[in-house]
Design a protein around this motif. Structure first.
Motif, PDB file in Angstrom:
ATOM      1  N   CYS A 156       8.928  -1.432  -1.868  1.00 20.97           N
ATOM      2  CA  CYS A 156       8.379  -2.305  -2.889  1.00 20.97           C
ATOM      3  C   CYS A 156       9.468  -2.611  -3.907  1.00 20.97           C
ATOM      4  O   CYS A 156      10.089  -1.690  -4.454  1.00 20.97           O
ATOM      5  CB  CYS A 156       7.197  -1.618  -3.567  1.00 20.97           C
ATOM      6  SG  CYS A 156       6.511  -2.558  -4.946  1.00 20.97           S
ATOM      7  N   ASN A 167       3.001  -4.024   7.061  1.00 21.42           N
ATOM      8  CA  ASN A 167       1.646  -4.329   6.614  1.00 21.42           C
ATOM      9  C   ASN A 167       1.173  -3.353   5.536  1.00 21.42           C
ATOM     10  O   ASN A 167       0.396  -3.733   4.653  1.00 21.42           O
ATOM     11  CB  ASN A 167       0.666  -4.388   7.789  1.00 21.42           C
ATOM     12  CG  ASN A 167       0.443  -3.050   8.460  1.00 21.42           C
ATOM     13  OD1 ASN A 167       1.332  -2.212   8.527  1.00 21.42           O
ATOM     14  ND2 ASN A 167      -0.740  -2.858   9.000  1.00 21.42           N
ATOM     15  N   LYS A 168       1.656  -2.123   5.544  1.00 19.77           N
ATOM     16  CA  LYS A 168       1.299  -1.170   4.487  1.00 19.77           C
ATOM     17  C   LYS A 168       1.931  -1.586   3.161  1.00 19.77           C
ATOM     18  O   LYS A 168       1.317  -1.450   2.106  1.00 19.77           O
ATOM     19  CB  LYS A 168       1.715   0.243   4.874  1.00 19.77           C
ATOM     20  CG  LYS A 168       0.861   0.826   5.977  1.00 19.77           C
ATOM     21  CD  LYS A 168       1.244   2.254   6.294  1.00 19.77           C
ATOM     22  CE  LYS A 168       0.363   2.817   7.388  1.00 19.77           C
ATOM     23  NZ  LYS A 168       0.716   4.206   7.723  1.00 19.77           N
ATOM     24  N   ASN A 170       2.595  -4.707   2.381  1.00 19.74           N
ATOM     25  CA  ASN A 170       1.827  -5.896   1.976  1.00 19.74           C
ATOM     26  C   ASN A 170       0.530  -5.507   1.268  1.00 19.74           C
ATOM     27  O   ASN A 170       0.167  -6.090   0.248  1.00 19.74           O
ATOM     28  CB  ASN A 170       1.536  -6.787   3.179  1.00 19.74           C
ATOM     29  CG  ASN A 170       2.775  -7.431   3.740  1.00 19.74           C
ATOM     30  OD1 ASN A 170       3.807  -7.507   3.076  1.00 19.74           O
ATOM     31  ND2 ASN A 170       2.697  -7.891   4.971  1.00 19.74           N
ATOM     32  N   VAL A 171      -0.178  -4.509   1.803  1.00 22.59           N
ATOM     33  CA  VAL A 171      -1.410  -4.037   1.177  1.00 22.59           C
ATOM     34  C   VAL A 171      -1.088  -3.436  -0.199  1.00 22.59           C
ATOM     35  O   VAL A 171      -1.786  -3.692  -1.184  1.00 22.59           O
ATOM     36  CB  VAL A 171      -2.135  -3.010   2.077  1.00 22.59           C
ATOM     37  CG1 VAL A 171      -3.267  -2.322   1.327  1.00 22.59           C
ATOM     38  CG2 VAL A 171      -2.653  -3.689   3.344  1.00 22.59           C
ATOM     39  N   HIS A 172      -0.030  -2.652  -0.266  1.00 22.61           N
ATOM     40  CA  HIS A 172       0.400  -2.032  -1.536  1.00 22.61           C
ATOM     41  C   HIS A 172       0.670  -3.078  -2.615  1.00 22.61           C
ATOM     42  O   HIS A 172       0.352  -2.845  -3.782  1.00 22.61           O
ATOM     43  CB  HIS A 172       1.654  -1.183  -1.293  1.00 22.61           C
ATOM     44  CG  HIS A 172       2.373  -0.800  -2.538  1.00 22.61           C
ATOM     45  ND1 HIS A 172       1.980   0.263  -3.330  1.00 22.61           N
ATOM     46  CD2 HIS A 172       3.465  -1.345  -3.143  1.00 22.61           C
ATOM     47  CE1 HIS A 172       2.808   0.347  -4.365  1.00 22.61           C
ATOM     48  NE2 HIS A 172       3.711  -0.603  -4.270  1.00 22.61           N
ATOM     49  N   MET A 173       1.227  -4.216  -2.231  1.00 24.36           N
ATOM     50  CA  MET A 173       1.610  -5.234  -3.212  1.00 24.36           C
ATOM     51  C   MET A 173       0.418  -5.742  -4.018  1.00 24.36           C
ATOM     52  O   MET A 173       0.602  -6.252  -5.130  1.00 24.36           O
ATOM     53  CB  MET A 173       2.335  -6.404  -2.539  1.00 24.36           C
ATOM     54  CG  MET A 173       3.700  -6.032  -1.959  1.00 24.36           C
ATOM     55  SD  MET A 173       4.794  -5.227  -3.140  1.00 24.36           S
ATOM     56  CE  MET A 173       5.064  -6.570  -4.290  1.00 24.36           C
ATOM     57  N   TYR A 174      -0.799  -5.577  -3.521  1.00 25.47           N
ATOM     58  CA  TYR A 174      -1.972  -6.035  -4.256  1.00 25.47           C
ATOM     59  C   TYR A 174      -2.200  -5.238  -5.556  1.00 25.47           C
ATOM     60  O   TYR A 174      -2.892  -5.712  -6.442  1.00 25.47           O
ATOM     61  CB  TYR A 174      -3.237  -5.973  -3.379  1.00 25.47           C
ATOM     62  CG  TYR A 174      -3.252  -7.047  -2.317  1.00 25.47           C
ATOM     63  CD1 TYR A 174      -3.372  -8.391  -2.652  1.00 25.47           C
ATOM     64  CD2 TYR A 174      -3.135  -6.714  -0.968  1.00 25.47           C
ATOM     65  CE1 TYR A 174      -3.375  -9.384  -1.675  1.00 25.47           C
ATOM     66  CE2 TYR A 174      -3.152  -7.702   0.014  1.00 25.47           C
ATOM     67  CZ  TYR A 174      -3.271  -9.024  -0.352  1.00 25.47           C
ATOM     68  OH  TYR A 174      -3.280  -9.998   0.610  1.00 25.47           O
ATOM     69  N   ILE A 175      -1.624  -4.035  -5.664  1.00 26.67           N
ATOM     70  CA  ILE A 175      -1.821  -3.266  -6.906  1.00 26.67           C
ATOM     71  C   ILE A 175      -0.930  -3.767  -8.040  1.00 26.67           C
ATOM     72  O   ILE A 175      -1.138  -3.405  -9.190  1.00 26.67           O
ATOM     73  CB  ILE A 175      -1.591  -1.758  -6.688  1.00 26.67           C
ATOM     74  CG1 ILE A 175      -0.110  -1.429  -6.440  1.00 26.67           C
ATOM     75  CG2 ILE A 175      -2.461  -1.226  -5.569  1.00 26.67           C
ATOM     76  CD1 ILE A 175       0.226   0.027  -6.566  1.00 26.67           C
ATOM     77  N   HIS A 176       0.058  -4.575  -7.743  1.00 24.00           N
ATOM     78  CA  HIS A 176       0.984  -5.061  -8.787  1.00 24.00           C
ATOM     79  C   HIS A 176       0.527  -6.378  -9.367  1.00 24.00           C
ATOM     80  O   HIS A 176       0.058  -7.257  -8.845  1.00 24.00           O
ATOM     81  CB  HIS A 176       2.410  -5.201  -8.243  1.00 24.00           C
ATOM     82  CG  HIS A 176       3.011  -3.871  -7.891  1.00 24.00           C
ATOM     83  ND1 HIS A 176       3.249  -2.899  -8.825  1.00 24.00           N
ATOM     84  CD2 HIS A 176       3.410  -3.352  -6.708  1.00 24.00           C
ATOM     85  CE1 HIS A 176       3.783  -1.849  -8.238  1.00 24.00           C
ATOM     86  NE2 HIS A 176       3.883  -2.090  -6.941  1.00 24.00           N
TER      87      HIS A 176
END
Length: 176
Positions: A156, A167-168, A170-176
């Motif tokens: 990140c 893909n993990k 990409n999912v993590h990026m939603y918290i920012h």
């Protein structure tokens, strides 16, 4: 309407009379190093992602993905591709051509999908040398091996957290 294309399957005599693909599946598995790269002394690495290629022209085609230079476009849906062959394959979606499994009748828009599917019938698999897991696709084996090696190639840019799969991240990026 579209046509069906049948991939030939050859039954090879053995004790269990198992099916085997008449394809590059086995040689494909044997021509890769542990990191998934093709075994060849004259490799051409991508400066952007590190992927290596056996020929310079393959590297140049690959680099189009990084530059966004996708010169081959579908006139129907406007999707773009870095190679004409990928556009040709994509066109099966629009013209209805299908690749059909002789064993169970399931059909696919791409030959590669049928080849992967046939491994379910033939038992041809890519095996992890660290545990008892096996996979129908070489890429999935390579991703799995990251669990054993601890490799986390996707980081990140905001917080620095790293992941073993894109893909993990990409999912993590939603918290920012």
């Amino acid at each position: 309407h579209g046509s069906f294309i049948v991939l030939q399957v050859e039954v090879i005599g053995s004790k269990d009379q198992s099916l085997h693909l008449k394809d590059e599946t086995q040689s494909e598995q044997n021509n890769y190093e542990e990191d998934g790269n093709v075994i060849n002394e004259n490799q051409f690495p991508c400066d952007e992602c590190g992927k290596t290629f056996t020929k310079k022209r393959y590297l140049i085609i690959h680099q189009r993905l990084h530059t966004g230079n996708l010169p081959f476009s579908c006139e129907i849906c406007k999707k773009s591709f870095n190679q004409k062959g990928h556009l040709d394959t994509h066109m099966h979606i629009h013209n209805g051509d299908r690749f059909c499994c002789e064993v169970c009748g399931k059909s696919f828009t791409q030959r590669g999908g049928l080849i992967v599917h046939m491994r379910l019938h033939t038992g041809d698999r890519f095996f992890c040398d660290m545990c008892d897991k096996s996979f129908t696709q070489k890429g999935n084996l390579n991703i799995h091996r990251r669990l054993h090696s601890g490799e986390l190639p996707f980081s990140c840019e905001v917080c620095g957290k790293s992941f073993n799969r894109k893909n993990k991240l990409n999912v993590h990026m939603y918290i920012h």
